[in-house]
Write a protein that holds these residues in place. Structure first.
Motif, PDB file in Angstrom:
ATOM      1  N   SER A   1       9.093  15.413   9.893  1.00  0.00           N
ATOM      2  CA  SER A   1       8.297  16.637   9.785  1.00  0.00           C
ATOM      3  C   SER A   1       7.197  16.472   8.748  1.00  0.00           C
ATOM      4  N   GLY A   2       6.176  17.322   8.869  1.00  0.00           N
ATOM      5  CA  GLY A   2       5.105  17.304   7.883  1.00  0.00           C
ATOM      6  C   GLY A   2       5.628  17.574   6.491  1.00  0.00           C
ATOM      7  N   ASP A   3       6.612  18.438   6.381  1.00  0.00           N
ATOM      8  CA  ASP A   3       7.205  18.744   5.076  1.00  0.00           C
ATOM      9  C   ASP A   3       7.845  17.502   4.463  1.00  0.00           C
ATOM     10  N   THR A   4       8.537  16.717   5.291  1.00  0.00           N
ATOM     11  CA  THR A   4       9.189  15.496   4.792  1.00  0.00           C
ATOM     12  C   THR A   4       8.150  14.487   4.305  1.00  0.00           C
TER      13      THR A   4
ATOM     14  N   VAL B   1       0.404  -2.898  15.497  1.00  0.00           N
ATOM     15  CA  VAL B   1       0.484  -1.648  14.732  1.00  0.00           C
ATOM     16  C   VAL B   1       1.853  -1.579  14.077  1.00  0.00           C
ATOM     17  N   TYR B   2       1.857  -1.276  12.783  1.00  0.00           N
ATOM     18  CA  TYR B   2       3.124  -1.097  12.056  1.00  0.00           C
ATOM     19  C   TYR B   2       3.440   0.392  12.038  1.00  0.00           C
ATOM     20  N   ILE B   3       4.536   0.776  12.663  1.00  0.00           N
ATOM     21  CA  ILE B   3       4.981   2.171  12.672  1.00  0.00           C
ATOM     22  C   ILE B   3       5.969   2.358  11.539  1.00  0.00           C
ATOM     23  N   HIS B   4       5.651   3.252  10.611  1.00  0.00           N
ATOM     24  CA  HIS B   4       6.505   3.427   9.438  1.00  0.00           C
ATOM     25  C   HIS B   4       7.935   3.745   9.869  1.00  0.00           C
ATOM     26  N   PRO B   5       8.931   3.073   9.261  1.00  0.00           N
ATOM     27  CA  PRO B   5      10.328   3.244   9.709  1.00  0.00           C
ATOM     28  C   PRO B   5      10.885   4.652   9.518  1.00  0.00           C
ATOM     29  N   ASP B   6      10.241   5.497   8.699  1.00  0.00           N
ATOM     30  CA  ASP B   6      10.721   6.880   8.534  1.00  0.00           C
ATOM     31  C   ASP B   6      10.231   7.795   9.652  1.00  0.00           C
ATOM     32  N   SER B   7       9.383   7.283  10.533  1.00  0.00           N
ATOM     33  CA  SER B   7       8.919   8.078  11.673  1.00  0.00           C
ATOM     34  C   SER B   7      10.081   8.257  12.668  1.00  0.00           C
ATOM     35  N   LEU B   8      10.212   9.340  13.299  1.00  0.00           N
ATOM     36  CA  LEU B   8       9.447  10.555  13.372  1.00  0.00           C
ATOM     37  C   LEU B   8       9.987  11.523  12.308  1.00  0.00           C
TER      38      LEU B   8
ATOM     39  N   MET C   1       0.847  -1.188   0.000  1.00  0.00           N
ATOM     40  CA  MET C   1       0.000   0.000   0.000  1.00  0.00           C
ATOM     41  C   MET C   1       0.882   1.238   0.000  1.00  0.00           C
ATOM     42  N   ARG C   2       0.513   2.202  -0.840  1.00  0.00           N
ATOM     43  CA  ARG C   2       1.270   3.453  -0.943  1.00  0.00           C
ATOM     44  C   ARG C   2       0.285   4.612  -0.889  1.00  0.00           C
ATOM     45  N   VAL C   3       0.625   5.654  -0.123  1.00  0.00           N
ATOM     46  CA  VAL C   3      -0.267   6.799   0.022  1.00  0.00           C
ATOM     47  C   VAL C   3       0.513   8.099  -0.155  1.00  0.00           C
TER      48      VAL C   3
ATOM     49  N   VAL D   1       4.431   7.697   0.614  1.00  0.00           N
ATOM     50  CA  VAL D   1       4.655   6.851   1.786  1.00  0.00           C
ATOM     51  C   VAL D   1       4.280   5.419   1.424  1.00  0.00           C
ATOM     52  N   SER D   2       5.275   4.545   1.415  1.00  0.00           N
ATOM     53  CA  SER D   2       5.063   3.158   1.011  1.00  0.00           C
ATOM     54  C   SER D   2       5.179   2.229   2.220  1.00  0.00           C
ATOM     55  N   PHE D   3       4.287   1.256   2.278  1.00  0.00           N
ATOM     56  CA  PHE D   3       4.300   0.265   3.354  1.00  0.00           C
ATOM     57  C   PHE D   3       4.816  -1.076   2.827  1.00  0.00           C
TER      58      PHE D   3
END
Length: 224
Positions: free
Chosen positions: A64-67, A55-62, A5-7, A73-75
């Motif tokens: 910024s909103g700009d980033t 829950v899968y926490i995306h590895p790019d977290s944390l 899934m990609r958003v 965003v790909s899962f």
């Protein structure tokens, strides 16, 4: 999970920090089976007992909103399992059930309860999105050969299947070649074999050894 899934996310505060997470929830309380003759899914009974929440926490977290807004965003690294004793952090699902993936955008100041083994926290700083077209039925074996081929060709975790496919293709090619040069089938009588042995001075043991290299070559390809 394949396909992944990609958003694309918009409307975030460019300077605020966010977590992006995904969970997968049941669509209903039914279990399904695939009916081949009608090519459709049918209800097969009640759903199995609920599994522990993951829950899968995306590895790019944390980030910024700009980033987040500058990238898709790909899962693609999210992994599923039907092993209820899994200790690798994979999302646990029952096979032959329908599920809905949900994407969560969580502001940093609302993430204190965020955990891979707890439900996603609620609050104004948490936004949840789901898309009806992403509903899927879990399987341990695909019911459609075209989907099987798609996964083997495209899924980065299916490399072993692609390698095996190449080996099989090579063997099939050799066997197809052999079909062109092998002599035509004909009926042989006892007299035929007797005459061949007299003319060539070849006995049964020698005949076996004569064909042995062909057998060994095929055995090597099959890794016997």
């Amino acid at each position: 999970m394949f396909p992944a899934m990609r958003v694309k996310i918009v409307g975030l505060d460019p300077h605020q920090q966010y977590y992006i997470a995904m969970d997968i929830v049941p669509v209903d309380n039914k279990r399904y089976r695939y009916v081949y003759h009608s090519s459709k899914w049918m209800v097969a009974g009640n759903a199995d007992s609920p599994v522990p929440p993951r829950v899968y926490i995306h590895p790019d977290s944390l980030a910024s909103g700009d980033t987040w807004m500058r990238q898709v965003v790909s899962f693609d690294k999210l992994k599923l399992t039907n092993n209820e004793l899994d200790d690798q952090g994979h999302i646990i699902l029952h096979s032959m059930h329908k599920y809905q993936p949900r994407v969560h955008v969580i502001r940093k100041d609302f993430s204190s309860e965020l955990s891979p083994t707890k439900p996603v926290p609620n609050g104004e700083g948490v936004k949840t999105f789901s898309f009806p077209e992403t509903v899927f039925t879990t399987v341990t074996a695909y019911q459609n050969q075209q989907i099987t081929r798609l996964k083997i060709d495209r899924n980065p975790f299916a490399k072993g299947f692609r390698d095996s496919g190449r080996n099989r293709t090579g063997l099939e090619a050799i066997m197809e070649t052999y079909a062109f040069w092998r002599p035509p089938v004909r009926t042989l009588t006892f007299e035929d074999f007797t005459n061949m042995q007299k003319q060539q001075g070849v006995g049964k043991k020698t005949l076996f050894l004569y064909y042995l290299p062909i057998f060994l070559s095929i055995s090597h390809i099959l890794n016997l």
